[in-house]
Each structure stands twice: as C-alpha cells, then as structure tokens.
Design a protein around this motif. Sequence first.
Motif, short mmCIF file in Angstrom:
data_model
loop_
_atom_site.label_atom_id
_atom_site.label_comp_id
_atom_site.label_asym_id
_atom_site.label_seq_id
_atom_site.Cartn_x
_atom_site.Cartn_y
_atom_site.Cartn_z
N TYR A 20 0.86 -1.18 0.00
CA TYR A 20 0.00 0.00 0.00
C TYR A 20 0.89 1.23 0.00
CZ TYR A 20 -3.83 -3.09 1.44
OH TYR A 20 -4.77 -4.08 1.51
N ALA A 35 2.28 -4.80 3.22
CA ALA A 35 1.37 -5.52 4.13
C ALA A 35 1.59 -7.02 4.01
CB ALA A 35 -0.07 -5.16 3.81
N GLY A 56 -2.02 -6.35 12.67
CA GLY A 56 -1.25 -5.51 11.76
C GLY A 56 -0.19 -6.25 10.97
N GLY A 58 -0.62 -8.48 8.64
CA GLY A 58 -0.98 -8.71 7.25
C GLY A 58 -1.94 -9.86 7.01
N THR A 61 -5.12 -8.85 4.99
CA THR A 61 -4.74 -8.54 3.60
C THR A 61 -4.55 -9.83 2.82
OG1 THR A 61 -3.68 -6.52 4.39
CG2 THR A 61 -3.10 -7.26 2.17
N GLY A 233 4.28 -9.12 7.52
CA GLY A 233 4.06 -9.45 6.12
C GLY A 233 4.72 -10.72 5.63
#
Length: 330
Positions: A20, A35, A56, A58, A61, A233
């Motif tokens: 992003y 992410a 947070g 990932g 996502t 991530g």
Amino acid sequence: MSEGNASPPVLELRNVSKTYQIKQGMFGERKPLKAVNDVSLSLQRGDVLGLVGESGCGKSTLAKILLGLEAPTSGEVLVDGEPIGAQNRRLLARRIQPIFQDPYSSLNPRKSIRDIISLPLRVHGIGDSASQDKAVREILDVVGLPSRVMNSYPSQMSGGQRQRVAIARALIMKPEVVVCDEPTSALDVSVQSQILNLLGELRREFGLTYLFISHNLAVVEHLATRVAVMYLGRIVEEAPVGALFDEPRHPYTEALLASVLTPEPDLGVPDTHLGATYPNPIEPPTGCHFHPRCARVMERCKGVAPQITCDGEHSVECHLYGRESGQAVA
Ligand SMILES: Nc1ncnc2c1ncn2[C@@H]1O[C@H](COP(=O)(O)OP(=O)(O)O)[C@@H](O)[C@H]1O
Ligand SMILES: [Mg+2]
C-alpha cells in the motif's frame, strides 16, 4: 479428477506481495507499506491452515487476496493449479467463501436473516424464491439455529447467533474453501468455543478446507492441521500443528506460545517478553524484521535478512536454522 497427493493444492499463493502507498507528513509524501511481503502458501484439500500473528502483520490482507477482494501487487493466486484472473473471479467467489470477525458489521442490519443468508444464491441466480427459502431453512438447521429466525433481524440476535448466520451465509454456496478471519475474536469466551466446535463439525460433515486466521495461537490449536506464523508481512514459520506446538523453531513462535500461557492471552504478545513493541511497517527493522524483539538475536540478524529453510514439512525463516547458523549472543 485425481485425488491424493498428486492433485494440486486447492488454493495456492506464489510469491504474493501487497504494497500500500501510505501518505505521510504534511506534504503527503507516499511511502510504501508492505502488508504482505513475498508469501508462498498452499492449502491442500481438507487442510485447516491456521494463520497466526499479531494485529497488523498482514493476515486480513492475505485473506482478501485469497478471496479475490484485493489484487496482489505481485505474485500469483492459483485455484486447483490454475492462476486466477479477472475473468474467473466470479467462479472463485462461489468456491471460496469468507467468514469475518465482526458479525455486527458484516451483516446488513436492515435485512432479515432470510435475505442475508439467501443473498449469495440471489447474486449467483441460483433457484427460485421457494427453493432459496428451503435452502435457508436447511442451512439454518446445519448451523444450529431454528428456522423461525428467518424473519428476524441481526439486532435481535446475540453475537454467537449472528456468527452462526454468517457461517450459514458462507456455507449456502457449498464452497470448498472457507476463509475465516478471526471468526471468534468478537465473541465471549464461552461462545467462542461453541463456534469453534461448530466449524470443526462442519468441516467433517462437508469436507471443507479452511484458512483459519487468529491473533491467538491457542484458538487455532484444536482446529488447525497446519499452522503458519506471520510477522510483518512474512510467513516466518510453517509446520503441522503438532510440530509447531511441540517443537517451535522461530523465536517469535516461542514468544507467541509463551503468551498463550499468560493469564490474558487475548492481549497479544506482551512486550515484556519481547523487549520492544511491534515495529512500524513503513519503516521495518533492517536484517531480520524480528531482531529488535528477539530473545536469541545474533549480530548477523541486524544486517542480513534470513532465508527460509525447510526440513520436511517444517519451514522457518531464521538465522538460527540457516546453513550458516551460528551461536546466539547473550
Ligand atoms: N487498505 C489499506 N490501506 C493502507 N494500509 C492498509 C490497508 N489495509 C491494511 N493496511 C495496513 O497493512 C498492514 C496489515 O494489515 P492487516 O492485513 O489488516 O493486518 P492484520 O489482519 O494481521 O491485523 C497494517 O499495517 C495495516 O495498517
Ligand atoms: Mg485482521
């Protein structure tokens, strides 16, 4: 179609990344936030892959990419070995269904339970209204709700009942894969285990494959067949559930396991165990992203990113296990 080990994974990610662009500062410069960072994962039919990591890291996502709700920045998503593109997204939506965390916001408050559950059938033009009603009644029975709730609205139901409605809506399409993104995190502890049991029963009854996401390792223990641990991530460790719990390799997995044993496991990994807070994903630490919090950090970890090493079904991304593994510095 052939079954067994020779068949391709029902769902596979190959080197998938999602970046992003985040606006920062008063001049609005854009900075990349990775992410999901070069993730490869595969889901075999009948697997329950638990995906675990702090808020947070990932997970959602990744789930959205698997569901076709977000396009990866790079990499490929394959279903039964076939890459998915724009033209077969619709087909994908029939075969892979989501259950999200918050049944309060994922159910339209102005629609009746009948309308909510039958929506996928209507979207895909399956059956007439009488057969859709019959299907709704049947699926309500499967998830343990009486058919009279058809005329109710989400606000008239408890959190656990709402999550049963969300499960019914996911299953009415007879999907092969269900992506559960923190399906019990918004529920009371007593209700959580009922929903987990229900998901386990449904899996056996319908031969479902799950990607089961949670920030809490304890939640996936009884349902998962495999576990992938995510950090900033990356998948930093992946193993069959027994091996991951009995012989965790990554220091991050060890910390997550330790946090499960604390009185309040839902608070995530206590910083006291890890010595530093979760990093800002826009400015990830150099070398191994986990090194500032790692109990077994070595000099090399600060400058060199580790590679994945694989031993049978157990893979880990950590310098302790690489070919050039060394001694931890105290
Ligand atoms: N649409 C978006 N735009 C910008 N950043 C996003 C977006 N969605 C997620 N992120 C960022 O990506 C990272 C991963 O988020 P997410 O996948 O929701 O993690 P998790 O589900 O593990 O809590 C976070 O830093 C989050 O702020
Ligand atoms: Mg999430």
